[in-house]
Design an enzyme around this catalytic site. Structure first.
Site, mmCIF file in Angstrom:
data_model
loop_
_atom_site.group_PDB
_atom_site.id
_atom_site.type_symbol
_atom_site.label_atom_id
_atom_site.label_comp_id
_atom_site.label_asym_id
_atom_site.label_seq_id
_atom_site.Cartn_x
_atom_site.Cartn_y
_atom_site.Cartn_z
ATOM 1 N N ASP A 179 14.099 3.085 6.739
ATOM 2 C CA ASP A 179 13.317 2.348 5.739
ATOM 3 C C ASP A 179 14.228 1.640 4.736
ATOM 4 O O ASP A 179 14.062 0.443 4.465
ATOM 5 C CB ASP A 179 12.367 3.295 4.987
ATOM 6 C CG ASP A 179 11.174 3.707 5.838
ATOM 7 O OD1 ASP A 179 11.240 3.536 7.065
ATOM 8 O OD2 ASP A 179 10.187 4.204 5.268
ATOM 9 N N GLY B 150 2.992 4.074 5.362
ATOM 10 C CA GLY B 150 4.038 3.717 6.323
ATOM 11 C C GLY B 150 4.596 2.325 6.149
ATOM 12 O O GLY B 150 5.241 1.789 7.052
ATOM 13 N N PRO C 155 0.835 -1.201 0.000
ATOM 14 C CA PRO C 155 0.000 0.000 0.000
ATOM 15 C C PRO C 155 0.877 1.261 0.000
ATOM 16 O O PRO C 155 1.894 1.314 0.694
ATOM 17 C CB PRO C 155 -0.798 -0.110 1.305
ATOM 18 C CG PRO C 155 -0.712 -1.544 1.706
ATOM 19 C CD PRO C 155 0.567 -2.077 1.161
ATOM 20 N N GLY D 265 6.732 1.394 3.640
ATOM 21 C CA GLY D 265 8.010 1.363 2.931
ATOM 22 C C GLY D 265 7.892 1.113 1.439
ATOM 23 O O GLY D 265 8.841 0.603 0.823
ATOM 24 N N SER D 266 6.763 1.496 0.845
ATOM 25 C CA SER D 266 6.569 1.247 -0.594
ATOM 26 C C SER D 266 7.697 1.860 -1.432
ATOM 27 O O SER D 266 8.270 1.199 -2.309
ATOM 28 C CB SER D 266 5.204 1.811 -0.995
ATOM 29 O OG SER D 266 5.162 2.104 -2.351
ATOM 30 N N ALA E 41 10.780 2.730 -0.588
ATOM 31 C CA ALA E 41 12.076 2.062 -0.376
ATOM 32 C C ALA E 41 12.090 0.697 -1.047
ATOM 33 O O ALA E 41 13.115 0.276 -1.604
ATOM 34 C CB ALA E 41 12.346 1.916 1.128
ATOM 35 N N ALA E 42 10.954 0.002 -1.011
ATOM 36 C CA ALA E 42 10.908 -1.339 -1.609
ATOM 37 C C ALA E 42 11.003 -1.260 -3.130
ATOM 38 O O ALA E 42 11.720 -2.064 -3.748
ATOM 39 C CB ALA E 42 9.622 -2.049 -1.187
HETATM 40 C C1 MEV Z 1 8.937 6.746 8.370
HETATM 41 O O1 MEV Z 1 8.795 5.404 7.953
HETATM 42 C C2 MEV Z 1 9.518 6.821 9.743
HETATM 43 C C3 MEV Z 1 9.831 8.229 10.263
HETATM 44 O O2 MEV Z 1 10.525 8.031 11.500
HETATM 45 C C4 MEV Z 1 10.660 9.028 9.314
HETATM 46 C C5 MEV Z 1 12.083 8.499 9.156
HETATM 47 O O3 MEV Z 1 12.550 7.704 9.964
HETATM 48 O O4 MEV Z 1 12.723 8.922 8.180
HETATM 49 C C6 MEV Z 1 8.556 8.989 10.574
#
Ligand code: MEV
Length: 339
Positions: A178, A131, A127, A133-134, A136-137
């Site tokens: 990430d 949050g 998704p 990690g789309s 980065a993946a």
């Molecule tokens: C994002 O997945 C996590 C945060 O802590 C941002 C980061 O670590 O870069 C909100």
């Protein structure tokens, strides 16, 4: 060895190459990790991004086909584009170019073409903007596939810094957690600017990842926290210290295989994230529903203001808690066992 890294395909230029990368969730320490406190993240292999590199027509240059992702110009139906025509801040373009710079330096390039002739096809079940990690993946899968296509087998330590550069386009000032957890595909205890510490998981952690359905921009939430930290530095430093302390305690509870302690620490971390101002009514409602239906603990995960909530459950309670989360408004639930 994960299911992803066993595809050691160092191939000739004429065969398509496929590489994948998992999603991720942050178990402890989001936001505080940007301010050098420790955090814990785990890969989620139940969802993934895949990149396929296929040979293109001679002289075609590099084309990108990414039907599951937003197009660089934001238009619907224009997910098939020539790399050359994409803006410099297009994360897919950056992923391809960084990988070519790193792994294609010694390849012969056709005289009439300034770039290799390849089609980069990307698909993803992760998704977006939740949050998980789309970004980065996708970047990891692209870098890994390009490296293999050009005869290398890039290692996590080579992939992660390249993906970090792409993450900067997505998020501005990422901590690096990430790209690290996704490239290494292992649970990590992460402190910004230090080497990675792999986390051994003493007893499996059964997670339910419940989606609020609310899209959230990491860049916006992180910069809002930065603004409030600048205005009230001492207070926010104190909150980050508390969150970092929980991440340290969680590390040892996870290593000892004590899910009850891990769940309690998740509840505490959620409280602190509420105080930090990054939770939302939807996230709080899901966390409460998880606890009321018997979860060991629950917290929002990632940047916040939307995205996903994590519940830690005993295996036999999974269906009950997942049902309660759906009833409380979760648009989807993913079950993932971390071991
Ligand atoms: C994002 O997945 C996590 C945060 O802590 C941002 C980061 O670590 O870069 C909100």
């Amino acid at each position: 060895m994960s299911i992803w890294t066993d595809q050691h395909q160092s191939q000739s230029l004429n065969q398509p190459i496929v590489a994948a990368a998992p999603g991720k969730v942050i178990l402890f320490g989001e936001h505080a990790v940007v301010y050098n406190r420790p955090a814990i993240a785990v890969p989620v292999t139940d969802v993934s991004a895949t990149a396929t590199i296929s040979p293109g027509e001679p002289g075609s240059g590099i084309w990108i086909l990414a039907a599951d992702l937003p197009a660089p110009d934001g238009k619907q139906g224009s997910h098939h584009y020539r790399l050359h025509d994409a803006p410099a801040d297009d994360p897919l373009k950056a992923s391809v170019e960084l990988a070519l710079d790193a792994f294609c330096q010694d390849e012969p390039i056709e005289a009439d073409s300034p770039e290799p002739d390849v089609l980069v096809t990307i698909t993803s079940t992760i998704p977006i903007a939740r949050g998980m990690g789309s970004g980065a993946a996708v970047a990891t899968a692209v870098v890994r596939a390009i490296g293999r296509y050009f005869g290398h087998n890039p290692q996590p330590g080579e992939i992660s810094p390249l993906v970090y550069e792409v993450e900067k386009l997505h998020h501005g000032t990422p901590s690096g957690i990430d790209n690290t957890v996704v490239a290494y595909e292992q649970p990590v205890f992460f402190v910004r600017g230090t080497g990675i510490t792999r986390l051994s998981v003493g007893a499996p952690l059964n997670l339910i990842i419940a989606d609020t359905g609310v899209v959230s921009s990491t860049r916006r939430v992180v910069s809002d926290v930065r603004r409030r930290w600048s205005a009230e530095t001492e207070r926010y430093e104190g909150l980050f210290d508390e969150i970092g302390g929980l991440a340290r305690l969680a590390k040892s509870a996870i290593e000892r295989g004590n899910p009850i302690a891990v769940g309690r620490l998740m509840d505490e971390n959620h409280e602190l994230l509420m105080t930090l101002g990054v939770s939302s009514p939807e996230l709080d409602k899901l966390a409460e529903a998880a606890r009321m239906s018997g979860a060991l603990g629950a917290k929002m995960s990632g940047a916040g203001w939307g995205g996903n909530m994590l519940a830690l459950v005993e295996a036999e309670r999974t269906l009950k808690v997942a049902g309660a989360l759906r009833a409380a408004g979760a648009v989807s639930t993913i079950f993932s066992q971390i071991s």
